[in-house]
Design a protein around this motif. Structure first.
Motif, PDB file in Angstrom:
ATOM      1  N   LEU A  11      45.364  77.663  -3.863  1.00 46.53           N
ATOM      2  CA  LEU A  11      45.350  77.192  -2.477  1.00 46.53           C
ATOM      3  C   LEU A  11      45.860  78.264  -1.501  1.00 46.53           C
ATOM      4  O   LEU A  11      45.562  78.214  -0.302  1.00 46.53           O
ATOM      5  N   ARG A  17      38.703  82.353   0.217  1.00 45.59           N
ATOM      6  CA  ARG A  17      37.740  81.971  -0.812  1.00 45.59           C
ATOM      7  C   ARG A  17      36.823  80.838  -0.313  1.00 45.59           C
ATOM      8  O   ARG A  17      37.238  80.024   0.531  1.00 45.59           O
ATOM      9  N   TYR A  22      36.120  75.196   1.774  1.00 46.05           N
ATOM     10  CA  TYR A  22      37.516  74.948   2.174  1.00 46.05           C
ATOM     11  C   TYR A  22      37.840  75.364   3.613  1.00 46.05           C
ATOM     12  O   TYR A  22      38.978  75.201   4.051  1.00 46.05           O
ATOM     13  N   ASN A  73      48.255  68.696  -3.170  1.00 46.44           N
ATOM     14  CA  ASN A  73      46.944  69.215  -3.522  1.00 46.44           C
ATOM     15  C   ASN A  73      47.188  70.196  -4.666  1.00 46.44           C
ATOM     16  O   ASN A  73      47.611  71.338  -4.445  1.00 46.44           O
ATOM     17  N   GLY A  75      45.103  71.582  -6.622  1.00 48.77           N
ATOM     18  CA  GLY A  75      43.996  72.492  -6.963  1.00 48.77           C
ATOM     19  C   GLY A  75      43.435  72.104  -8.321  1.00 48.77           C
ATOM     20  O   GLY A  75      43.393  70.922  -8.680  1.00 48.77           O
ATOM     21  N   ALA A  76      43.031  73.100  -9.092  1.00 42.56           N
ATOM     22  CA  ALA A  76      42.387  72.813 -10.382  1.00 42.56           C
ATOM     23  C   ALA A  76      43.325  72.146 -11.389  1.00 42.56           C
ATOM     24  O   ALA A  76      42.857  71.492 -12.326  1.00 42.56           O
ATOM     25  N   HIS A  79      42.755  68.482 -12.543  1.00 41.82           N
ATOM     26  CA  HIS A  79      41.749  68.012 -13.500  1.00 41.82           C
ATOM     27  C   HIS A  79      42.209  68.053 -14.950  1.00 41.82           C
ATOM     28  O   HIS A  79      41.543  67.496 -15.818  1.00 41.82           O
ATOM     29  N   HIS A  99      42.793  66.323  -1.461  1.00 37.66           N
ATOM     30  CA  HIS A  99      41.838  67.406  -1.709  1.00 37.66           C
ATOM     31  C   HIS A  99      41.039  67.655  -0.443  1.00 37.66           C
ATOM     32  O   HIS A  99      40.592  66.701   0.205  1.00 37.66           O
ATOM     33  N   MET A 100      40.845  68.905  -0.118  1.00 36.48           N
ATOM     34  CA  MET A 100      40.054  69.229   1.071  1.00 36.48           C
ATOM     35  C   MET A 100      38.574  68.902   0.855  1.00 36.48           C
ATOM     36  O   MET A 100      37.901  68.406   1.743  1.00 36.48           O
ATOM     37  N   SER A 101      38.070  69.212  -0.338  1.00 32.77           N
ATOM     38  CA  SER A 101      36.643  68.965  -0.589  1.00 32.77           C
ATOM     39  C   SER A 101      36.441  67.575  -1.187  1.00 32.77           C
ATOM     40  O   SER A 101      37.392  66.961  -1.688  1.00 32.77           O
ATOM     41  N   VAL A 103      35.571  66.073  -4.085  1.00 32.08           N
ATOM     42  CA  VAL A 103      35.448  66.501  -5.486  1.00 32.08           C
ATOM     43  C   VAL A 103      34.363  65.717  -6.242  1.00 32.08           C
ATOM     44  O   VAL A 103      33.837  66.200  -7.237  1.00 32.08           O
ATOM     45  N   ARG A 110      35.244  68.283 -11.807  1.00 32.23           N
ATOM     46  CA  ARG A 110      36.126  67.958 -10.681  1.00 32.23           C
ATOM     47  C   ARG A 110      36.211  66.451 -10.434  1.00 32.23           C
ATOM     48  O   ARG A 110      37.033  65.983  -9.659  1.00 32.23           O
TER      49      ARG A 110
HETATM   50  C1  DQA Z   1      40.694  71.146  -4.405  1.00 33.39           C
HETATM   51  C2  DQA Z   1      39.572  70.706  -5.350  1.00 33.39           C
HETATM   52  C3  DQA Z   1      39.793  71.262  -6.750  1.00 33.39           C
HETATM   53  O1  DQA Z   1      38.748  70.850  -7.618  1.00 33.39           O
HETATM   54  C4  DQA Z   1      39.822  72.774  -6.716  1.00 33.39           C
HETATM   55  O2  DQA Z   1      40.093  73.280  -8.002  1.00 33.39           O
HETATM   56  C5  DQA Z   1      40.735  73.320  -5.688  1.00 33.39           C
HETATM   57  C6  DQA Z   1      40.852  72.655  -4.399  1.00 33.39           C
HETATM   58  C7  DQA Z   1      40.399  70.710  -2.944  1.00 33.39           C
HETATM   59  O3  DQA Z   1      41.320  70.798  -2.121  1.00 33.39           O
HETATM   60  O4  DQA Z   1      39.292  70.301  -2.629  1.00 33.39           O
HETATM   61  O5  DQA Z   1      41.346  74.369  -5.882  1.00 33.39           O
HETATM   62  O6  DQA Z   1      41.899  70.549  -4.808  1.00 33.39           O
END
Ligand code: DQA
Length: 140
Positions: A11, A17, A22, A73, A75-76, A79, A99-101, A103, A110
């Motif tokens: 993050l 990235r 993001y 958040n 991140g990976a 999962h 999560h920003m996206s 998933v 994800r």
């Molecule tokens: C994330 C979604 C995760 O799958 C990904 O590995 C991230 C960011 C998000 O904020 O959307 O690093 O957590």
């Protein structure tokens, strides 16, 4: 309320990235916005980001008795980190997963979070506003 925003692995690369996923703002810029968002509403907020799984667990442990809520958040780590799941389950401070996206609209791996079950709730898919909505959930 005294709140904590925790960001996990990669993050720190926000704004650098995968900008299409993001956004172009850095984590520092997003955090500055979140700080103002909380301050305007009379709440305090601290921030921490790490790429280390164990450190994230330790921060969750240390939040016990200090914070009223955590926005996480991971991140990976989300999962697959059972360690993080158990860290969340170890404390009574409520954790909201963010999560920003979206998933669920991405790769299959994800779609599974091992954290949601031990979190109070989850906000995803709204970019940086996922953090705002997750923070807001503590005082609404
Ligand atoms: C994330 C979604 C995760 O799958 C990904 O590995 C991230 C960011 C998000 O904020 O959307 O690093 O957590």
């Amino acid at each position: 309320m005294k709140l904590l925003v925790l960001n996990g692995v990669n993050l720190n690369m926000t704004g650098v990235r995968e900008k299409g996923v993001y956004g172009a703002q850095t984590l520092e810029e997003i955090n500055a916005e979140l700080a103002a968002f909380c301050k305007e509403r009379g709440h305090s907020v601290d921030f921490f980001q790490t790429n280390e799984e164990g450190e994230l667990c330790s921060r969750i442990h240390a939040a016990q008795g200090v914070y009223d809520g955590i926005v996480l958040n991971a991140g990976a780590f989300t999962h697959y980190s059972y360690a993080l799941r158990d860290a969340i389950a170890s404390v009574s401070v409520p954790v909201v997963e963010a999560h920003m996206s979206n998933v669920h609209a991405r790769e299959d791996f994800r779609k599974k979070s091992v954290l949601t079950e031990v979190c109070r709730g989850e906000v995803l898919g709204f970019g940086k506003n996922s953090y705002k909505l997750a923070l807001e959930s503590f005082w609404l």
